[in-house]
Design an enzyme around this catalytic site. Sequence first.
Site, PDB file in Angstrom:
ATOM      1  N   HIS A  75     -10.178  -3.201  -5.653  1.00  0.00           N
ATOM      2  CA  HIS A  75     -11.538  -3.648  -5.964  1.00  0.00           C
ATOM      3  C   HIS A  75     -11.696  -5.152  -5.723  1.00  0.00           C
ATOM      4  O   HIS A  75     -12.763  -5.608  -5.333  1.00  0.00           O
ATOM      5  CB  HIS A  75     -11.887  -3.302  -7.419  1.00  0.00           C
TER       6      HIS A  75
ATOM      7  N   ASP B 187     -19.164  -4.758  -9.049  1.00  0.00           N
ATOM      8  CA  ASP B 187     -18.448  -3.551  -8.636  1.00  0.00           C
ATOM      9  C   ASP B 187     -19.091  -2.319  -9.269  1.00  0.00           C
ATOM     10  O   ASP B 187     -19.599  -2.371 -10.396  1.00  0.00           O
ATOM     11  CB  ASP B 187     -17.008  -3.675  -9.136  1.00  0.00           C
TER      12      ASP B 187
ATOM     13  N   THR C 164     -17.083  -0.126  -3.194  1.00  0.00           N
ATOM     14  CA  THR C 164     -15.891  -0.514  -2.429  1.00  0.00           C
ATOM     15  C   THR C 164     -15.194   0.670  -1.762  1.00  0.00           C
ATOM     16  O   THR C 164     -14.097   0.538  -1.257  1.00  0.00           O
ATOM     17  CB  THR C 164     -14.887  -1.259  -3.335  1.00  0.00           C
TER      18      THR C 164
ATOM     19  N   GLN D 243       0.022  -6.729   3.617  1.00  0.00           N
ATOM     20  CA  GLN D 243      -0.445  -5.601   4.444  1.00  0.00           C
ATOM     21  C   GLN D 243      -1.355  -6.036   5.602  1.00  0.00           C
ATOM     22  O   GLN D 243      -1.310  -5.463   6.683  1.00  0.00           O
ATOM     23  CB  GLN D 243      -1.151  -4.561   3.568  1.00  0.00           C
TER      24      GLN D 243
ATOM     25  N   HIS E 222      -2.307   6.520   1.802  1.00  0.00           N
ATOM     26  CA  HIS E 222      -2.982   7.280   0.741  1.00  0.00           C
ATOM     27  C   HIS E 222      -4.496   7.310   0.974  1.00  0.00           C
ATOM     28  O   HIS E 222      -5.209   8.031   0.309  1.00  0.00           O
ATOM     29  CB  HIS E 222      -2.670   6.639  -0.604  1.00  0.00           C
TER      30      HIS E 222
ATOM     31  N   TRP F 125      -9.712   2.961   0.309  1.00  0.00           N
ATOM     32  CA  TRP F 125     -10.692   2.601   1.331  1.00  0.00           C
ATOM     33  C   TRP F 125     -10.389   1.266   2.017  1.00  0.00           C
ATOM     34  O   TRP F 125     -10.720   1.057   3.176  1.00  0.00           O
ATOM     35  CB  TRP F 125     -12.110   2.627   0.742  1.00  0.00           C
ATOM     36  N   ASN F 126      -9.718   0.347   1.291  1.00  0.00           N
ATOM     37  CA  ASN F 126      -9.373  -0.923   1.954  1.00  0.00           C
ATOM     38  C   ASN F 126      -8.304  -0.705   3.017  1.00  0.00           C
ATOM     39  O   ASN F 126      -8.368  -1.291   4.090  1.00  0.00           O
ATOM     40  CB  ASN F 126      -8.875  -1.946   0.934  1.00  0.00           C
ATOM     41  N   SER F 127      -7.344   0.145   2.696  1.00  0.00           N
ATOM     42  CA  SER F 127      -6.319   0.442   3.694  1.00  0.00           C
ATOM     43  C   SER F 127      -6.968   1.087   4.908  1.00  0.00           C
ATOM     44  O   SER F 127      -6.646   0.762   6.045  1.00  0.00           O
ATOM     45  CB  SER F 127      -5.252   1.371   3.108  1.00  0.00           C
TER      46      SER F 127
ATOM     47  N   GLY G  25      -7.849  10.027  -6.978  1.00  0.00           N
ATOM     48  CA  GLY G  25      -9.160   9.352  -6.916  1.00  0.00           C
ATOM     49  C   GLY G  25      -9.991   9.770  -5.701  1.00  0.00           C
ATOM     50  O   GLY G  25     -10.077  10.944  -5.336  1.00  0.00           O
ATOM     51  N   ASP G  26     -10.602   8.771  -5.081  1.00  0.00           N
ATOM     52  CA  ASP G  26     -11.519   9.002  -3.945  1.00  0.00           C
ATOM     53  C   ASP G  26     -10.800   9.313  -2.633  1.00  0.00           C
ATOM     54  O   ASP G  26     -11.428   9.458  -1.589  1.00  0.00           O
ATOM     55  CB  ASP G  26     -12.367   7.737  -3.748  1.00  0.00           C
TER      56      ASP G  26
END
Length: 460
Positions: free
Chosen positions: A18, A116, A139, A340, A355, A358-360, A378-379
Amino acid sequence: KQKPGPHVALLPSSGMGHLTPFLRFAVSLAQEDVQVTLITTHPTISHAESQTLSHFFSNFPHITPKQLNLLPLKNAGSDNSEDPFYLKYEAIRQSSPLLKPLLSSLSPPLSALVTDMSLASTVIPVTQSLSLPNYILFTSSAQMLTLFVSFHTIVGSKAPNDSDKTEDFFQTPGLQPIPKSWIPPPLLSDTPNLLKTQIIENGKKMIQSDGILINTFQTIEQDSLGALNDGKVVNGLPRVIPIGPFPPLHIEKSQSIAWLDDQPDGSVLYVSFGSRTAMSREQIRELGDGLERSGCMFLWVVKERKVDREDEGELGEVMGDGFIERVKGKGLVVKNWVNQEEVISHKAVGGFLSHCGWNSVSEAMWNGVPILAWPQHGDQKMNAFVVDRIGLGLWVEEWGWGGGEVVVKGEEIGEKVRDIMGNELVKVGARQVREEARRAVGDGGGSKKGLIEVIEVWKK
Ligand code: BUP
């Protein structure tokens, strides 16, 4: 003389997943001459967060830090949860009386507060009492947003499993039904839990925000964005404005991995399950077996604990039976954390076992790196669906959520790893997504236009 830019405060939630998009968003705003105050909540949960914040503020001194010191958490009500991240959201909720004086004290007066999504129900009443416009930064994917804002209408007064125990799908209004197996298990549970309460409360409240900004872009999520903005998902939702994917900031200069420099281009599979997935030791070893069987080169971030502090177990002991020695030269295993952004943009990296946080996913999009999706909680299944659909990667839907026991055997993992590393079609797809992503946030791109429109509204 030009009018000074608007002053906007940002309030991120806890966890790297986040915080990271908020930092990138802050920089995008500052580049458009917005005065940005970044409110950070203390104490932070993880070392990664506090370190990232200190790098951030020294790299971007024109972004003003403001601290919100949280009140000690009283109790999390009847919604038992041990998840430190949900408890932190709860702590921020309980500390909301401190927010009003903080916001009013900022100078020059604010044009808007961007929060957020996990803080919507906490913050919107505060901004309403100050007549301050409130925007949400979502996010995750637009696919996930459709569930987030409609979940409370689907659940209604009944538990989701009550009347339709045999039903395998969840009907999100205006969209394709979502298989129940993609829904985070706590949302399907009859037992009260913080994730479920928070999604219901925040999803309801978001209707009262002035706009929802989202870290995605039109080309890849047209259907979901269209349905959301046509009022098909929920009535009265404010406009959803795609402004992503946020470009990486590359502020963490240390920790680059020299080993990668010695590997051929596109030869290495990067393996990581994000900052908040603890994998069981048994599954870690099975994954190790899979990587070894694949014969591919790999760089693997191993995490046995949820919060990204030092894991206790020694790597050798965690991996078992001389694994580290056996894979020497082929694979590098690191504990807890790598930089990363650097890893994924390295030319040696040709695939990402992820996994699907969403940022990855957005970092993989930005760099055109194919994903082998293995959602853990989760999402992430919702995001994995997007990854597969847009041709950025492959998702083996049968692979279960991560958990205590072994859910996928090494042999199966090895096979799919070989598949992703040699799949020319996915490589082409990923490269195309990369081009589209960069176009979206470049001059004249859809996301850039969206961002500028919002800033124009704030200027009025
Ligand atoms: Br692990 C790890 N280094 O070793 P996601 C993560 N990250 O830089 P999550 C590192 O943390 P949620 C590491 O680049 C990304 O920006 C990574 O966010 C960075 O997943 C961020 O991918 C992780 O969204 O969060 O952490 O599971 O579940 O909230 O999406």
